[in-house]
Structure formats: structure tokens, C-alpha cells
Scaffold this motif. Structure first.
Motif, PDB file in Angstrom:
ATOM      1  N   GLY A 130     -17.019   5.475   7.396  1.00  0.00           N
ATOM      2  CA  GLY A 130     -16.079   5.689   6.303  1.00  0.00           C
ATOM      3  C   GLY A 130     -15.068   4.585   6.111  1.00  0.00           C
ATOM      4  N   THR A 131     -15.204   3.481   6.840  1.00  0.00           N
ATOM      5  CA  THR A 131     -14.237   2.387   6.724  1.00  0.00           C
ATOM      6  C   THR A 131     -14.479   1.516   5.505  1.00  0.00           C
ATOM      7  N   GLY A 132     -15.689   1.611   4.938  1.00  0.00           N
ATOM      8  CA  GLY A 132     -16.039   0.764   3.809  1.00  0.00           C
ATOM      9  C   GLY A 132     -16.755  -0.502   4.209  1.00  0.00           C
ATOM     10  N   ARG A 192     -10.872   0.803   5.494  1.00  0.00           N
ATOM     11  CA  ARG A 192     -10.319   2.032   4.944  1.00  0.00           C
ATOM     12  C   ARG A 192     -10.058   3.024   6.068  1.00  0.00           C
ATOM     13  N   GLN A 193      -9.061   3.878   5.879  1.00  0.00           N
ATOM     14  CA  GLN A 193      -8.767   4.953   6.821  1.00  0.00           C
ATOM     15  C   GLN A 193      -9.296   6.250   6.225  1.00  0.00           C
ATOM     16  N   PRO A 194     -10.515   6.652   6.581  1.00  0.00           N
ATOM     17  CA  PRO A 194     -11.121   7.814   5.922  1.00  0.00           C
ATOM     18  C   PRO A 194     -10.560   9.126   6.456  1.00  0.00           C
ATOM     19  N   PRO A 195     -10.526  10.165   5.624  1.00  0.00           N
ATOM     20  CA  PRO A 195     -10.166  11.498   6.125  1.00  0.00           C
ATOM     21  C   PRO A 195     -11.189  11.961   7.164  1.00  0.00           C
ATOM     22  N   LEU A 237     -17.857   8.620  -3.257  1.00  0.00           N
ATOM     23  CA  LEU A 237     -18.362   8.800  -1.899  1.00  0.00           C
ATOM     24  C   LEU A 237     -19.813   8.346  -1.789  1.00  0.00           C
ATOM     25  N   ALA A 238     -20.631   8.636  -2.789  1.00  0.00           N
ATOM     26  CA  ALA A 238     -22.037   8.237  -2.747  1.00  0.00           C
ATOM     27  C   ALA A 238     -22.171   6.721  -2.672  1.00  0.00           C
ATOM     28  N   TYR A 239     -21.366   5.997  -3.440  1.00  0.00           N
ATOM     29  CA  TYR A 239     -21.436   4.539  -3.439  1.00  0.00           C
ATOM     30  C   TYR A 239     -20.896   3.964  -2.129  1.00  0.00           C
ATOM     31  N   ARG A 240     -19.921   4.637  -1.556  1.00  0.00           N
ATOM     32  CA  ARG A 240     -19.377   4.178  -0.269  1.00  0.00           C
ATOM     33  C   ARG A 240     -20.422   4.312   0.838  1.00  0.00           C
ATOM     34  N   ILE A 241     -21.149   5.423   0.833  1.00  0.00           N
ATOM     35  CA  ILE A 241     -22.193   5.636   1.829  1.00  0.00           C
ATOM     36  C   ILE A 241     -23.294   4.588   1.680  1.00  0.00           C
ATOM     37  N   ALA A 242     -23.746   4.380   0.447  1.00  0.00           N
ATOM     38  CA  ALA A 242     -24.840   3.433   0.214  1.00  0.00           C
ATOM     39  C   ALA A 242     -24.459   2.024   0.629  1.00  0.00           C
ATOM     40  N   ARG A 243     -23.227   1.611   0.303  1.00  0.00           N
ATOM     41  CA  ARG A 243     -22.806   0.256   0.656  1.00  0.00           C
ATOM     42  C   ARG A 243     -22.624   0.112   2.156  1.00  0.00           C
TER      43      ARG A 243
END
Length: 356
Positions: A13-15, A63-66, A96-102
Motif C-alpha cells: 500500500g505504499t505506492g 504512502r502511509q496506507p490505512p 485502489l485498483a490502479y494502486r494495486i496494479a502499479r
């Protein structure tokens, strides 16, 4: 959860993207035996993600994800289950979907926007029967063209079939594709139940191809990826790696219990000041300077007065400031306050704010 367990989970989840390991050499966590699929020879590597930077901004700082986000995304991956993401408009459900894919290097996100007219079949494939019939009409053929034989006519059927986002996601890729089913609560009441069997079985048939399978057991069709093609055997598509399915909902209606039992659910809260700061920094880096804190304070104040604003409205204000067209001013600057009132309007039609 200790550090060793955390490191074993795919999504952080950090990006930041995973190390640049070739697609064919990358490992993937094993799923439950009852959620395993065998779709035959794997598909080639999917097209690279081309929308993440535009939607999320480049990654400058981690990123600091929840915690709930990381926990539930990883659970959905490990269990091979869809993730239903709920929350008010603008909290970042689709992002969120784009963050996971990247982050996981899973290629282009397959986006399936849902409307009241959406059917399961439209997400799986489309067959242009009229176009195919016209292409074989002798009255529409030029003198130089020869009318095809019945066998030749059956052979070109793949030219008139295009797999939809859902259908493409279930192709036998070695690693899962990311499928975004956007605003599923806007669909027909039967759509969630229609998805249940598909997600449980991991396969679907394309009837036009099933009808010609004896003459043509393998047919090449178009996919939802630009310029993409896939070979379909015996008219049936079967998954290898169950896709990472992100379904978004604005909470406009309830879903059947059987559907909810087979999903995981992530409720996304409105972004706090820290989350809004991360959002602005991702898109504007340090160009806002001292104005960033001022914009966030003003946005939160307007949001409370309007019973909630979408976070992308803050991005609109930040762009106007950085464009040079407006000078940010707190207080009584009439022109700037008029602009803010225009772009930070209530989300409902009557302007009275949301009650939910």
C-alpha cells in the motif's frame, strides 16, 4: 503480525512498485485448494499499466496506507475473493485498483463501469452478428470479392467477437489481472447473483464459438486491451489465476447475503488532513508550498458545511492555484471565495448536503 509475516504479504500500500523482476519469473502466493483454477497454457504478459500516474500521481514519497486497506487487499488476494469497497464519492475507491496494479506490476487495469443497463454477458463478450452477416452478404461485396464458403465464414467469426473487461480478466494469465467493477450498486438487482457462479467456477462459454467448435476448435478473438487478441479453445475461457476484483459501491443499496458471503468488504472513510496532504503531494509535489495547509483547512471547513465533499474537488482548487490564473487568499477575497463556492458545491442535486 510480526515483520516476517508482513514481508510475506504481496500488497504493502505504499505506492512503490515491486522490484523489476521479469513477468515469467515472478512468484505469486498460493491460494486455497478450492479456489484453484487450471486454464491451460498461460497468456502472454498483459499490457503495462498506463493510467496509474494520471490517476494517482507519480510516487515521490512512500504512502502511509490505512491498516484496513492493506489487511483486506492481501486477504482478498490470498483467498481469491472479490473485494467490495464502499464509501462516499471521492474517497479513492476506484483508485485502489490502479494502486494495486502499479505496485504489484500486474499490467493494465480492466475497468467495467456498471449502469442500470449492464448485463453479465456485456461484461464477458460482445458478438457483432449483424456486422458478420453484412460482411458475408453477396449484395454488399465488391466484384473483386468472392463469396466465402461456409467453412471460411465460420473461420472469421473471431473478427466479430470482443471479450469485455470481465471476460478478459478471466483469460488464463499466469499472474492475476486487476478488474475494477465500478459502482456495482447501479446495476440490475440480478447482477450480483449472476456474478456468483462465474466467480465460483472461474470459467464461461462464448456460445457463438461453441457452435463452430467442431470446424474450428481454436479461434482468435479481440480482448478488452487496446489491440489485444486471445485464442479461445472449444468456445470456453477458463482462468488460471483468479483476478483481483475490486468492486466499488456508494452504498446506494444492499446486496444479497449469498453475494456478501463470498466477498470481503472494505469501508473507506473520508480522507483526514494527512490523507489530503498525501493526495496533494502526489499530484503537485511541493508546488503548493505553504498554500497546501491553507487549502486543506478551507476544504475541510467547506466539507463540514456541505455535509461532505469529494476529495477530487480539492485537486481542482489546487490546480487553479498552481495554474497562475488565481491567487489564493484566505478570508474576504470575494473572487476567490466565489470560485471555491462554484467548485466546492454540495454533492446532491438540491444543494442541501447529504443526509447519510
Amino acid at each position: 503480525m510480526n515483520a516476517q509475516q508482513t514481508n510475506a504479504l504481496p500488497y504493502k500500500g505504499t505506492g512503490r512498485s515491486l522490484p523489476d523482476t521479469p513477468y515469467e519469473e515472478r512468484s505469486w502466493p498460493e491460494g486455497p485448494r478450492w479456489r484453484s483454477f487450471d486454464g491451460g497454457p498461460p497468456m502472454p504478459e498483459p499490457p503495462p499499466e498506463d493510467e496509474a500516474d494520471r490517476r494517482l500521481g507519480p510516487v515521490t514519497v512512500p504512502r502511509q496506507p490505512p491498516p484496513d486497506e492493506v489487511r483486506l487487499v492481501n486477504a482478498a488476494i490470498l483467498l481469491r475473493r472479490p473485494l467490495l469497497v464502499t464509501g462516499r464519492p471521492g474517497v479513492g475507491k476506484s483508485a485502489l485498483a490502479y494502486r494495486i496494479a502499479r505496485e504489484l506490476g500486474l499490467g493494465r487495469v480492466l475497468q467495467w463501469p456498471i449502469t442500470s443497463r449492464t448485463s453479465l454477458t456485456s461484461g464477458l463478450y460482445e458478438y457483432d452478428a449483424i456486422g458478420r452477416a453484412q460482411s458475408h452478404n453477396p449484395w454488399l461485396m465488391s466484384a473483386a470479392q468472392q463469396q466465402p464458403t461456409a467453412d471460411e465464414a465460420a473461420a472469421d467469426i473471431g473478427d466479430f467477437i470482443q471479450l469485455g473487461p470481465l471476460g478478459t480478466a478471466l483469460l488464463p494469465y499466469r499472474l492475476p489481472r486487476v478488474l475494477l467493477i465500478d459502482e456495482i450498486d447501479k446495476g440490475d438487482a440480478d447482477l450480483p447473483n449472476d456474478l456468483l457462479t462465474l466467480f465460483e467456477d472461474g470459467w464461461y462459454a462464448v456460445p457463438p464459438l461453441v457452435r463452430v467448435r467442431k470446424q474450428h476448435p481454436r479461434v482468435t478473438v479481440h480482448t478488452a486491451d487496446p489491440g489485444g487478441f486471445a485464442s479461445v479453445a472449444e468456445g470456453v475461457v477458463t482462468a488460471r489465476a483468479f483476478p483481483i476484483v475490486i468492486m466499488t459501491s456508494n452504498g446506494e443499496r444492499a446486496f444479497p447475503e449469498a453475494f456478501m458471503r463470498r466477498c470481503l468488504r472494505l469501508d473507506m472513510a473520508d480522507l483526514d488532513a494527512e490523507g489530503l496532504a498525501e493526495l496533494l503531494s502526489a499530484h503537485f509535489s511541493d508546488r503548493l508550498g505553504d498554500m497546501q495547509g491553507k487549502l486543506i483547512r478551507a476544504f475541510k471547513s467547506h466539507s463540514e458545511e456541505s455535509s461532505g465533499l469529494a476529495a477530487d474537488m480539492l485537486l481542482n482548487a489546487a490546480h487553479l492555484v498552481t495554474s497562475g490564473a488565481y491567487t489564493y487568499a484566505e478570508g474576504d477575497d470575494a473572487e476567490w471565495q466565489s470560485v471555491l463556492s462554484a467548485i466546492w458545491h454540495p454533492l446532491n442535486a438540491d444543494g442541501a448536503g447529504r443526509s447519510d
